[in-house]
Design a protein around this motif. Structure first.
Motif, PDB file in Angstrom:
ATOM      1  N   ASP A 371       0.867  -1.205  -0.006  1.00  0.00           N
ATOM      2  CA  ASP A 371       0.017   0.047   0.003  1.00  0.00           C
ATOM      3  C   ASP A 371       0.720   1.312  -0.105  1.00  0.00           C
ATOM      4  O   ASP A 371       1.511   1.493   0.964  1.00  0.00           O
ATOM      5  N   PRO A 372       1.015   1.893  -0.907  1.00  0.00           N
ATOM      6  CA  PRO A 372       1.687   3.242  -1.136  1.00  0.00           C
ATOM      7  C   PRO A 372       1.421   4.290  -0.107  1.00  0.00           C
ATOM      8  O   PRO A 372       2.473   5.109   0.187  1.00  0.00           O
ATOM      9  N   TRP A 373       0.238   4.271   0.286  1.00  0.00           N
ATOM     10  CA  TRP A 373      -0.384   5.242   1.393  1.00  0.00           C
ATOM     11  C   TRP A 373       0.178   5.006   2.556  1.00  0.00           C
ATOM     12  O   TRP A 373       0.511   5.884   3.294  1.00  0.00           O
ATOM     13  N   ALA A 374       0.156   3.720   2.901  1.00  0.00           N
ATOM     14  CA  ALA A 374       0.781   3.081   4.229  1.00  0.00           C
ATOM     15  C   ALA A 374       2.275   3.407   4.109  1.00  0.00           C
ATOM     16  O   ALA A 374       2.970   3.892   5.110  1.00  0.00           O
ATOM     17  N   CYS A 375       3.098   3.438   2.917  1.00  0.00           N
ATOM     18  CA  CYS A 375       4.405   3.996   2.709  1.00  0.00           C
ATOM     19  C   CYS A 375       4.625   5.499   2.935  1.00  0.00           C
ATOM     20  O   CYS A 375       5.427   5.949   3.776  1.00  0.00           O
ATOM     21  N   LEU A 376       3.394   6.443   2.624  1.00  0.00           N
ATOM     22  CA  LEU A 376       3.606   7.606   3.109  1.00  0.00           C
ATOM     23  C   LEU A 376       3.483   7.920   4.615  1.00  0.00           C
ATOM     24  O   LEU A 376       4.474   8.615   5.071  1.00  0.00           O
ATOM     25  N   ARG A 377       2.636   7.019   5.081  1.00  0.00           N
ATOM     26  CA  ARG A 377       2.674   7.128   6.691  1.00  0.00           C
ATOM     27  C   ARG A 377       3.864   6.963   7.277  1.00  0.00           C
ATOM     28  O   ARG A 377       4.361   7.595   8.182  1.00  0.00           O
ATOM     29  N   ALA A 378       4.346   5.757   6.794  1.00  0.00           N
ATOM     30  CA  ALA A 378       5.457   5.241   7.655  1.00  0.00           C
ATOM     31  C   ALA A 378       6.647   6.224   7.460  1.00  0.00           C
ATOM     32  O   ALA A 378       7.366   6.182   8.336  1.00  0.00           O
ATOM     33  N   ALA A 379       6.880   6.779   6.148  1.00  0.00           N
ATOM     34  CA  ALA A 379       8.023   7.748   5.939  1.00  0.00           C
ATOM     35  C   ALA A 379       7.931   8.931   6.853  1.00  0.00           C
ATOM     36  O   ALA A 379       8.851   9.436   7.237  1.00  0.00           O
ATOM     37  N   THR A 380       6.743   9.364   6.982  1.00  0.00           N
ATOM     38  CA  THR A 380       6.410  10.587   7.914  1.00  0.00           C
ATOM     39  C   THR A 380       6.581  10.418   9.368  1.00  0.00           C
ATOM     40  O   THR A 380       6.927  11.303  10.042  1.00  0.00           O
ATOM     41  N   GLU A 381       6.309   9.195   9.792  1.00  0.00           N
ATOM     42  CA  GLU A 381       6.106   8.847  11.352  1.00  0.00           C
ATOM     43  C   GLU A 381       7.428   8.065  11.759  1.00  0.00           C
ATOM     44  O   GLU A 381       7.669   8.326  12.693  1.00  0.00           O
ATOM     45  N   ARG A 382       7.735   7.131  10.913  1.00  0.00           N
ATOM     46  CA  ARG A 382       8.986   6.306  11.179  1.00  0.00           C
ATOM     47  C   ARG A 382       8.732   5.584  12.828  1.00  0.00           C
ATOM     48  O   ARG A 382       9.568   5.365  13.612  1.00  0.00           O
TER      49      ARG A 382
END
Length: 461
Positions: A371-382
């Motif tokens: 899921d690329p939207w999960a990727c966005l969240r993961a990169a911004t939150e770590r």
């Protein structure tokens, strides 16, 4: 794949430039303007102010493994005490095997043929390590497979059942049917993914993918990285860099790795080198120095890189393709397993960008979240599963991650694709403006996905 005549009305074209109408004809963006008149036979889609983006790209995944994982027993999170019960209840596939994925040596302990035999059943069993680098088979499985140089042996010469990076041989030896990739293509389309780079190194997987593209099981544009992949006449199938592996359990000889890099370059292809340890990265840099760096050379994962290594990558123009959701899924394991001095250098993203490295995000699915939207969240939150923030300075703004997801397959981390007249109609329509989406990214916000002007996801009837 037949394109459609479309008029997307009242959309916020990326990057946000006010509301426009976008007309699609013969697979390309034919016209962009305000209050365009509809034409006979045209499917009119109301955008209602939602963002219209170029389709998203996943720069590193494994399509055949994704399909196979759907039909496998998932051991992720299963306690070791329950493994016997899980295998006893497992369905035997048409090829006569029980296939399991998600084996984790920390959770499940060491596995070999004898341990698997102890779980009973008597049917061939193969278990994949969560990294994808190792398979373990039981005695029944070894008897069916026969001998191979990839089968690990103990000091007495007896096969242990552990097979390192023997995917192509294992697939051929089992002789099972090629997995259908239709469900994988549909799932990716629902996420807004229109372009994917398959990072599987063996030619067998590339053949499966090429066949799926020709059959239209996969609607996406696909780039393959197998060394033996031949040229393709299909417009949605391209050949990219040669995938090489600097395996942490058995590092290649420097001369051998250098020779493989030279051969790829001589064939007009850059390389994409799998590196997950500090040593593997140093070896890769040495091999690229010896062979000479060409445009498009890249490092996959780059899981441990100190600031000095980041500067070396930038100085050579070597790109990095990283996987933010692996931090979200496994960050605590990485923290526990690595040497303490490596913790500050784990899965860099922001630090690589600040050093001048071109970085693109990806999933490494099925090992990471597709899921690329999960990727966005993961990169911004770590944020790891326990709530630990792994490398707060490595956080990256959502806008930056999105630009990486919009970069071309042959230019990961480069300038993002745009929606322009005459450009390919590979698009994703969201249900709200981009600013709102980036504040709370979610796949549920995808209304429609279009590839070559055809609706591949969404109901606009």
């Amino acid at each position: 794949m037949t394109s459609e005549a479309l008029l997307l009305r009242g959309v916020e074209r990326y990057p946000a430039e006010g509301l426009v109408d976008v007309r699609v004809r013969a697979g390309v963006v034919a016209e962009i303007g305000r209050q365009l008149p509809s034409m006979e036979g045209e499917l009119v889609v109301r955008g209602d102010g939602g963002a219209l983006l170029p389709g998203l790209a996943d720069h590193h995944l494994h399509l055949a493994a994704m399909a196979a994982a759907e039909a496998s027993v998932d051991l992720a999170g299963v306690p070791r005490a329950r493994l016997a019960a899980v295998f006893a209840a497992a369905r035997v596939a048409e090829d006569g095997w029980v296939r399991a994925v998600g084996y984790d040596d920390v959770v499940h302990g060491e596995l070999d043929r004898d341990v698997l035999d102890g779980f009973g059943g008597g049917v061939p069993v193969r278990v994949q390590h969560r990294s994808g680098a190792l398979w373990v088979v039981n005695s029944a499985g070894l008897a069916r497979l026969g001998d191979h140089e990839g089968v690990e042996r103990d000091a007495g010469g007896r096969p242990t059942g552990r097979l390192w990076r023997a995917d192509a041989w294992l697939r051929a030896a089992i002789g099972g049917r090629r997995p259908s990739l239709r469900a994988v293509g549909a799932r990716l389309a629902a996420f807004g993914v229109t372009h994917v780079a398959d990072a599987t190194p063996d030619a067998g997987a590339a053949e499966v993918i090429a066949d799926a593209v020709r059959r239209d099981e996969l609607p996406q544009h696909v780039m393959v990285m197998a060394a033996d992949a031949g040229p393709s006449a299909h417009p949605r199938l391209t050949v990219g860099p040669v995938k090489l592996v600097a395996a942490d359990h058995a590092l290649p000889d420097l001369d051998d790795l250098t020779d493989r890099v030279r051969r790829a370059h001589a064939n007009g292809r850059p390389v994409a080198v799998h590196c997950v340890t500090r040593t593997a990265l140093a070896l890769t840099l040495a091999a690229l120095d010896a062979a000479g760096v060409v445009e498009g050379d890249r490092v996959e994962h780059c899981a441990v890189a100190d600031p000095a290594a980041a500067k070396e990558l930038a100085a050579r123009g070597i790109r990095v393709v990283t996987q933010p959701t692996l931090v979200a899924r496994r960050g605590d394991d990485y923290w526990d397993r690595v040497e303490p001095e490596d913790r500050q250098d784990l899965w860099r993203y922001g630090g690589l960008l600040r050093a001048g490295v071109r970085v693109a995000p990806s999933s490494d699915a099925p090992y990471g979240d597709p899921d690329p939207w999960a990727c966005l969240r993961a990169a911004t939150e770590r944020t790891t599963p326990s709530g630990r923030v792994l490398g707060p300075d490595e956080r990256v703004p959502a806008e930056t991650v999105l630009r990486g997801l919009l970069s071309p397959l042959d230019d990961p981390g480069g300038a993002e694709r745009r929606i322009v007249e005459g450009g390919a109609a590979d698009l994703v329509l969201l249900d709200r403006p981009l600013g709102e989406v980036l504040r709370a990214p979610d796949a549920g916000l995808v209304r429609g996905t279009f590839i070559g002007g055809r609706v591949v996801y969404g109901d606009f009837g």
